[in-house]
Write a protein that holds these residues in place. Structure first.
Motif, PDB file in Angstrom:
ATOM      1  N   LYS A 239       0.829  -1.208   0.000  1.00  0.00           N
ATOM      2  CA  LYS A 239       0.000   0.000   0.000  1.00  0.00           C
ATOM      3  C   LYS A 239       0.864   1.258   0.000  1.00  0.00           C
ATOM      4  O   LYS A 239       0.594   2.229  -0.708  1.00  0.00           O
TER       5      LYS A 239
ATOM      6  N   TYR B 284       4.555  -1.669 -14.306  1.00  0.00           N
ATOM      7  CA  TYR B 284       5.342  -0.511 -14.766  1.00  0.00           C
ATOM      8  C   TYR B 284       6.364  -0.930 -15.820  1.00  0.00           C
ATOM      9  O   TYR B 284       6.617  -0.200 -16.784  1.00  0.00           O
TER      10      TYR B 284
ATOM     11  N   ILE C 262       4.370  -5.060  -7.093  1.00  0.00           N
ATOM     12  CA  ILE C 262       4.201  -3.598  -7.047  1.00  0.00           C
ATOM     13  C   ILE C 262       4.711  -2.963  -8.350  1.00  0.00           C
ATOM     14  O   ILE C 262       4.148  -1.976  -8.837  1.00  0.00           O
ATOM     15  N   SER C 263       5.774  -3.527  -8.918  1.00  0.00           N
ATOM     16  CA  SER C 263       6.439  -2.868 -10.048  1.00  0.00           C
ATOM     17  C   SER C 263       6.217  -3.532 -11.407  1.00  0.00           C
ATOM     18  O   SER C 263       6.559  -2.960 -12.439  1.00  0.00           O
TER      19      SER C 263
ATOM     20  N   HIS D  44       3.976   1.686  -1.087  1.00  0.00           N
ATOM     21  CA  HIS D  44       4.870   1.899  -2.228  1.00  0.00           C
ATOM     22  C   HIS D  44       4.205   1.724  -3.590  1.00  0.00           C
ATOM     23  O   HIS D  44       4.880   1.789  -4.618  1.00  0.00           O
ATOM     24  N   LYS D  45       2.895   1.544  -3.580  1.00  0.00           N
ATOM     25  CA  LYS D  45       2.200   1.311  -4.850  1.00  0.00           C
ATOM     26  C   LYS D  45       2.158   2.564  -5.724  1.00  0.00           C
ATOM     27  O   LYS D  45       2.211   2.469  -6.957  1.00  0.00           O
ATOM     28  N   SER D  46       2.098   3.732  -5.109  1.00  0.00           N
ATOM     29  CA  SER D  46       1.925   4.967  -5.879  1.00  0.00           C
ATOM     30  C   SER D  46       3.119   5.266  -6.786  1.00  0.00           C
ATOM     31  O   SER D  46       2.953   5.852  -7.861  1.00  0.00           O
ATOM     32  N   ASP D  47       4.349   4.865  -6.372  1.00  0.00           N
ATOM     33  CA  ASP D  47       5.506   5.092  -7.244  1.00  0.00           C
ATOM     34  C   ASP D  47       6.024   3.784  -7.849  1.00  0.00           C
ATOM     35  O   ASP D  47       7.151   3.700  -8.317  1.00  0.00           O
ATOM     36  N   HIS D  48       5.156   2.754  -7.823  1.00  0.00           N
ATOM     37  CA  HIS D  48       5.453   1.456  -8.440  1.00  0.00           C
ATOM     38  C   HIS D  48       6.698   0.791  -7.832  1.00  0.00           C
ATOM     39  O   HIS D  48       7.419   0.060  -8.513  1.00  0.00           O
TER      40      HIS D  48
ATOM     41  N   ARG E 264       9.450   2.243  -6.727  1.00  0.00           N
ATOM     42  CA  ARG E 264      10.728   2.892  -7.088  1.00  0.00           C
ATOM     43  C   ARG E 264      11.596   3.160  -5.853  1.00  0.00           C
ATOM     44  O   ARG E 264      12.783   2.830  -5.833  1.00  0.00           O
TER      45      ARG E 264
END
Length: 223
Positions: free
Chosen positions: A93, A157, A153-154, A95-99, A101
């Motif tokens: 939750k 992307y 999470i990434s 770190h999801k917004s920046d995939h 990073r």
């Protein structure tokens, strides 16, 4: 008054027992870590740990089931990859917004610092490469299951880019492991990098940031 005292004693005794158990477990864990630090993993044994902790080996078996259980408990505290196990939902939750990073860089840097400073992780790193132990196989499988969740999470992307993010992380983690184990066994620089030197450590941390950030930038340009 007698009933009240009896009730109070019934409440206090379980708390005292729990506290004493935790203190005793801590003695065993600290003793085991000190033996690994001073004599190496192969010197770790039930009798030696019990003697160093000042407790009986029967208590060690009662609390940990034996040395394998004690080592697993130590790893739970010291292996930072396993620390994600209890907080996976929160980590995803966060770190999801920046995939992922920021997480990619932080996780690799934390991996370096924990393995560098923890003698047990160094010893187990060597053991993992040279010996077959059931608990080492279990540990590797647990890490892989956690990695699958972290990579989720990434993955979207990087899906349409030439960057295979898992390969990049494998090279980073593998490189970190080798640098630390090389330093432990050879006590010499590798490619001119001395990880026991503070300035070289700083350069290494900066390089990790550059590599992970470059991967995200490259994927962004090619999406």
């Amino acid at each position: 008054m007698k009933n009240k005292r009896f009730l109070n004693e019934n409440l206090i005794k379980p708390l005292q027992h729990k506290r004493n158990k935790e203190l005793t477990k801590r003695l065993f864990l600290d003793a085991a870590l000190e033996i690994v630090r001073s004599e190496g993993f192969k010197k770790l044994g039930v009798n030696k740990v019990a003697y160093a902790a000042g407790r009986s080996k029967r208590v060690l078996y009662d609390y940990f089931g034996g040395m394998e259980g004690l080592i697993k408990e130590l790893l739970k505290e010291t292996d930072h990859w396993l620390s994600y196990e209890e907080n996976m939902e929160e980590t995803i939750k966060m770190h999801k917004s920046d995939h992922g990073r920021e997480l990619a860089s932080l996780a690799m840097k934390k991996h370096f610092h924990q393995m560098y400073s923890n003698p047990l992780l160094k010893e187990l790193g060597l053991l993992e490469l040279s010996d077959e132990q059931n608990f080492m196989s279990e540990l590797a499988e647990r890490r892989e299951r956690l990695a699958d969740q972290l990579f989720s999470i990434s993955e979207d992307y990087f899906k349409n880019s030439d960057v295979h993010f898992r390969s990049l992380c494998a090279l980073l983690a593998g490189g970190i492991n080798y640098l630390i184990l090389h330093s432990k066994t050879r006590r010499s620089p590798y490619c001119g990098v001395d990880i026991n030197d503070f300035q070289d450590q700083k350069r290494l941390m900066r390089t990790i940031e550059l590599i992970t950030n470059s991967a995200y930038e490259f994927a962004k340009e090619n999406n």
